[in-house]
Design a protein around this motif. Structure first.
Motif, PDB file in Angstrom:
ATOM      1  N   SER A 158     -59.213 -57.607 -12.004  1.00  0.00           N
ATOM      2  CA  SER A 158     -59.583 -58.199 -13.455  1.00  0.00           C
ATOM      3  C   SER A 158     -61.018 -58.945 -13.219  1.00  0.00           C
ATOM      4  O   SER A 158     -61.990 -59.065 -14.288  1.00  0.00           O
ATOM      5  CB  SER A 158     -58.660 -59.326 -13.915  1.00  0.00           C
ATOM      6  OG  SER A 158     -57.220 -58.534 -13.988  1.00  0.00           O
ATOM      7  N   TYR A 159     -61.146 -59.745 -12.151  1.00  0.00           N
ATOM      8  CA  TYR A 159     -62.496 -60.290 -11.816  1.00  0.00           C
ATOM      9  C   TYR A 159     -63.567 -59.442 -11.842  1.00  0.00           C
ATOM     10  O   TYR A 159     -64.798 -59.667 -12.284  1.00  0.00           O
ATOM     11  CB  TYR A 159     -62.264 -61.299 -10.608  1.00  0.00           C
ATOM     12  CG  TYR A 159     -63.509 -61.822 -10.214  1.00  0.00           C
ATOM     13  CD1 TYR A 159     -63.720 -63.218 -10.560  1.00  0.00           C
ATOM     14  CD2 TYR A 159     -64.525 -61.375  -9.196  1.00  0.00           C
ATOM     15  CE1 TYR A 159     -65.165 -63.854 -10.074  1.00  0.00           C
ATOM     16  CE2 TYR A 159     -65.478 -61.863  -8.889  1.00  0.00           C
ATOM     17  CZ  TYR A 159     -65.726 -63.274  -9.296  1.00  0.00           C
ATOM     18  OH  TYR A 159     -67.078 -63.816  -8.854  1.00  0.00           O
ATOM     19  N   VAL A 219     -56.519 -52.362 -16.638  1.00  0.00           N
ATOM     20  CA  VAL A 219     -56.704 -53.839 -16.000  1.00  0.00           C
ATOM     21  C   VAL A 219     -57.513 -54.421 -17.026  1.00  0.00           C
ATOM     22  O   VAL A 219     -58.495 -54.225 -17.634  1.00  0.00           O
ATOM     23  CB  VAL A 219     -58.054 -53.517 -14.776  1.00  0.00           C
ATOM     24  CG1 VAL A 219     -58.334 -55.155 -14.202  1.00  0.00           C
ATOM     25  CG2 VAL A 219     -57.296 -53.122 -13.579  1.00  0.00           C
ATOM     26  N   SER A 220     -56.884 -55.763 -17.301  1.00  0.00           N
ATOM     27  CA  SER A 220     -57.408 -56.667 -18.331  1.00  0.00           C
ATOM     28  C   SER A 220     -58.400 -57.774 -17.786  1.00  0.00           C
ATOM     29  O   SER A 220     -58.010 -58.453 -16.743  1.00  0.00           O
ATOM     30  CB  SER A 220     -56.026 -57.191 -19.211  1.00  0.00           C
ATOM     31  OG  SER A 220     -56.537 -58.191 -19.876  1.00  0.00           O
ATOM     32  N   VAL A 221     -59.234 -58.159 -18.843  1.00  0.00           N
ATOM     33  CA  VAL A 221     -60.177 -59.482 -18.338  1.00  0.00           C
ATOM     34  C   VAL A 221     -59.630 -60.487 -19.061  1.00  0.00           C
ATOM     35  O   VAL A 221     -60.230 -61.869 -18.741  1.00  0.00           O
ATOM     36  CB  VAL A 221     -61.276 -59.100 -18.572  1.00  0.00           C
ATOM     37  CG1 VAL A 221     -62.246 -57.990 -17.765  1.00  0.00           C
ATOM     38  CG2 VAL A 221     -61.808 -58.963 -20.087  1.00  0.00           C
ATOM     39  N   ARG A 234     -63.700 -56.397 -13.256  1.00  0.00           N
ATOM     40  CA  ARG A 234     -64.086 -55.777 -14.207  1.00  0.00           C
ATOM     41  C   ARG A 234     -64.839 -56.690 -15.134  1.00  0.00           C
ATOM     42  O   ARG A 234     -66.056 -56.300 -16.227  1.00  0.00           O
ATOM     43  CB  ARG A 234     -62.969 -55.331 -15.195  1.00  0.00           C
ATOM     44  CG  ARG A 234     -63.020 -54.594 -16.190  1.00  0.00           C
ATOM     45  CD  ARG A 234     -61.986 -53.787 -16.774  1.00  0.00           C
ATOM     46  NE  ARG A 234     -62.067 -52.745 -17.465  1.00  0.00           N
ATOM     47  CZ  ARG A 234     -61.331 -51.898 -18.101  1.00  0.00           C
ATOM     48  NH1 ARG A 234     -59.936 -52.144 -18.010  1.00  0.00           N
ATOM     49  NH2 ARG A 234     -61.733 -50.753 -18.823  1.00  0.00           N
ATOM     50  N   LYS A 235     -64.585 -58.070 -15.213  1.00  0.00           N
ATOM     51  CA  LYS A 235     -65.209 -59.177 -16.171  1.00  0.00           C
ATOM     52  C   LYS A 235     -66.841 -59.012 -15.472  1.00  0.00           C
ATOM     53  O   LYS A 235     -67.549 -59.266 -16.233  1.00  0.00           O
ATOM     54  CB  LYS A 235     -64.553 -60.332 -15.768  1.00  0.00           C
ATOM     55  CG  LYS A 235     -65.281 -61.560 -16.931  1.00  0.00           C
ATOM     56  CD  LYS A 235     -64.419 -62.523 -17.076  1.00  0.00           C
ATOM     57  CE  LYS A 235     -65.161 -63.791 -17.552  1.00  0.00           C
ATOM     58  NZ  LYS A 235     -66.036 -63.540 -18.817  1.00  0.00           N
ATOM     59  N   ASP A 270     -59.967 -59.713  -7.295  1.00  0.00           N
ATOM     60  CA  ASP A 270     -58.866 -59.040  -8.140  1.00  0.00           C
ATOM     61  C   ASP A 270     -59.716 -58.318  -9.107  1.00  0.00           C
ATOM     62  O   ASP A 270     -60.802 -58.402  -9.378  1.00  0.00           O
ATOM     63  CB  ASP A 270     -58.452 -60.341  -8.852  1.00  0.00           C
ATOM     64  CG  ASP A 270     -57.386 -60.105  -9.782  1.00  0.00           C
ATOM     65  OD1 ASP A 270     -57.687 -59.876 -10.962  1.00  0.00           O
ATOM     66  OD2 ASP A 270     -56.201 -60.009  -9.461  1.00  0.00           O
TER      67      ASP A 270
END
Length: 182
Positions: A119-120, A153-155, A122-123, A117
């Motif tokens: 988000s994953y 894209v948000s974490v 980017r985190k 994903d």
């Protein structure tokens, strides 16, 4: 009268030079890395891949591709060292689908890759950059710019905790020594 015409022509030529210089500066800004990443960040995500054994081997690659169509994509790639150095290298380029598939297949042949994903991913990048900074290693100089390809894209909501280092401690593994060419 002749000097007046010459002065008008000189002023007109000077204005043309200024307009051309402004256009050239605008084109250079549009061709810059930040401008290209900003444009690509608005396109749909075509794929997000991560080396499967990243945390076991300590080294791997994260790839994010965005494109208006699957045939022409903006490819961002991050070389990650989760044992010590953090984000070692960052690349960004516009590629055709055939090259993207070749790139992914080549990377997967060296070490299998899995879809993750965004988000994953980017985190992972943000946490790895923060962790490696805390032990004295800054991420690659283009990281902050190219990381913007993740766009909106948000974490938030990603509660993953990543096992950086080996047994909780940094472990530096030197790479091959390449002799200098003279």
């Amino acid at each position: 009268m002749a000097t007046n015409i010459a002065q008008k022509r000189a002023r007109k030529a000077q204005r043309r030079k200024q307009v051309v210089a402004q256009k050239r500066r605008a084109e250079e800004l549009e061709a810059s890395l930040p401008a290209r990443v900003r444009r690509a960040a608005a396109w749909p995500i075509q794929g997000c891949l991560l080396t499967e054994a990243l945390f076991e081997g300590g080294i791997g690659t994260l790839v994010l591709a965005r494109g208006a169509t699957p045939h022409h994509v903006a490819l961002s790639s991050y070389l990650l060292d989760t044992f010590c150095l953090g984000i070692k290298d960052v690349t960004f380029e516009f590629v055709e689908d055939e090259y993207f598939q070749f790139y992914v297949n080549t990377m997967s042949a060296m070490s299998p890759m899995m879809s993750v994903d965004p988000s994953y991913a980017r985190k992972l990048l943000r946490d790895l950059a923060a962790w490696s900074r805390s032990i004295g290693f800054a991420p690659h100089r283009d990281f902050a710019t190219v990381e913007r390809i993740f766009g909106d894209v948000s974490v938030d909501g990603i509660d993953a905790v990543f096992p950086f280092g080996r047994d909780g401690k940094p472990l530096y593994i030197p790479g091959p020594v390449i002799p200098e060419l003279r």
